[in-house]
Design a protein around this motif. Structure first.
Motif: not given
Length: 320
Positions: A116-142
């Protein structure tokens, strides 16, 4: 009355979930991300009161904490709320509802919560941080997973102990529905043991202890698996007989902790009013000799044979 108490307890757990992170944040060393204090309320709510209360407490705790203290910060609060909601829901479902082993329930809940945390990270990244979504997801999840490993180990050490101690001390009632509570009316006014099959009484007794169930099994054999046992006191001896019979549902006005653990281990649905550490002698000075005796036996079958020797053949040597 029961729902009112649950609301009060849920509010208390939410308050604890708000206060604990504050305490950790004012410490000179930043250990909050490793101890994960905001998670505990959801686990305790699910463990004590079931998946619905666990999910509600898990969802509301970070949201209220954010409104009052700005922790967790926005938009982190979104995926934290999804994560803690999942913890309370899954742990309550497995441990409280399905009677899974508490450690297994925690592990599965932790795994689902991390998803759920990973899904939430993806949701936050796509909605709020679309331009840096992939790095945000990867770094934050790790980052979350690496820090969360320490917290998960600590939770595995703390949560089962607290749940067991608190549940024993405060005698939380684990009966979900009024119709379940009404089952105890079959014991009125002076019955100690009742067997139900399709809501029809097939056996009842006024004898105390294990005598009723041992007598029934000896003279009538093993009942059908959908037979329900309603007993005044369920200790380790009666619990072993239940497992020996293969019964799936029991009601006990008083249940001992060892009996509850054995029944849950064998996936028996247990409903009780009072949970006690052990069944004691009448003078309350020590554990009941029969409970001590059955704890030395290796299987429910051995317990049944030993109890037949004591109850049917009147041979008390086993208790000496």
């Amino acid at each position: 009355m029961k729902n009112t108490k649950r609301i009060i307890y849920a509010g208390f757990l939410i308050a604890c979930g708000v206060i604990l992170p504050i305490i950790f944040h004012i410490m000179p060393i930043s250990i909050g991300p490793f101890f994960l204090p905001i998670h505990y309320s959801a686990y305790f709510a699910g463990g004590f009161f079931g998946p619905l209360v666990g999910a509600i407490v898990g969802l509301l705790t970070p949201l209220i904490s954010y409104q009052l203290t700005s922790m967790p910060p926005n938009p982190v609060v979104i995926y934290i709320a999804l994560e803690t909601l999942t913890y309370g829901l899954i742990f309550g479902l497995l441990f409280y509802k399905k009677h899974f082993n508490i450690y297994l329930s925690l592990l599965i809940a932790m795994f689902c919560g991390r998803l759920a945390n990973i899904f939430g990270n993806y949701l936050v990244a796509e909605v709020f941080l679309a331009n840096i979504s992939k790095p945000f997801i990867l770094l934050n999840v790790l980052k979350n997973l690496s820090q969360g490993l320490v917290g998960a180990v600590i939770q595995m050490l703390i949560i089962p102990v607290v749940i067991k101690r608190v549940n024993t001390a405060f005698n939380f009632i684990n009966i979900e529905k009024e119709e379940d509570h009404m089952k105890f009316n079959y014991l009125e006014p002076d019955k100690t043991c009742v067997l139900l099959l399709d809501n029809i009484v097939i056996y009842e007794s006024k004898d105390n202890g294990v005598k009723p169930l041992v007598n029934y099994l000896y003279h009538n054999g093993i009942p059908q698996q959908d037979t329900i046992l309603i007993d005044k006191v369920i200790g380790l001896a009666v619990a072993n007989l239940v497992v020996y019979c293969g019964l799936k549902t029991v009601y006990g006005k008083t249940v001992s902790q060892p009996a509850l653990e054995l029944l849950k281990k064998h996936k028996v649905n247990v409903f009780y009013e009072v949970l006690v550490p052990n069944i004691l002698r009448k003078d309350k000075t020590d554990i009941c000799p029969l409970e001590k005796y059955v704890s030395t036996l290796v299987s429910p079958e051995a317990v049944y044979m030993g109890l037949v020797e004591i109850v049917i053949n009147n041979n008390p040597l086993h208790l000496k």
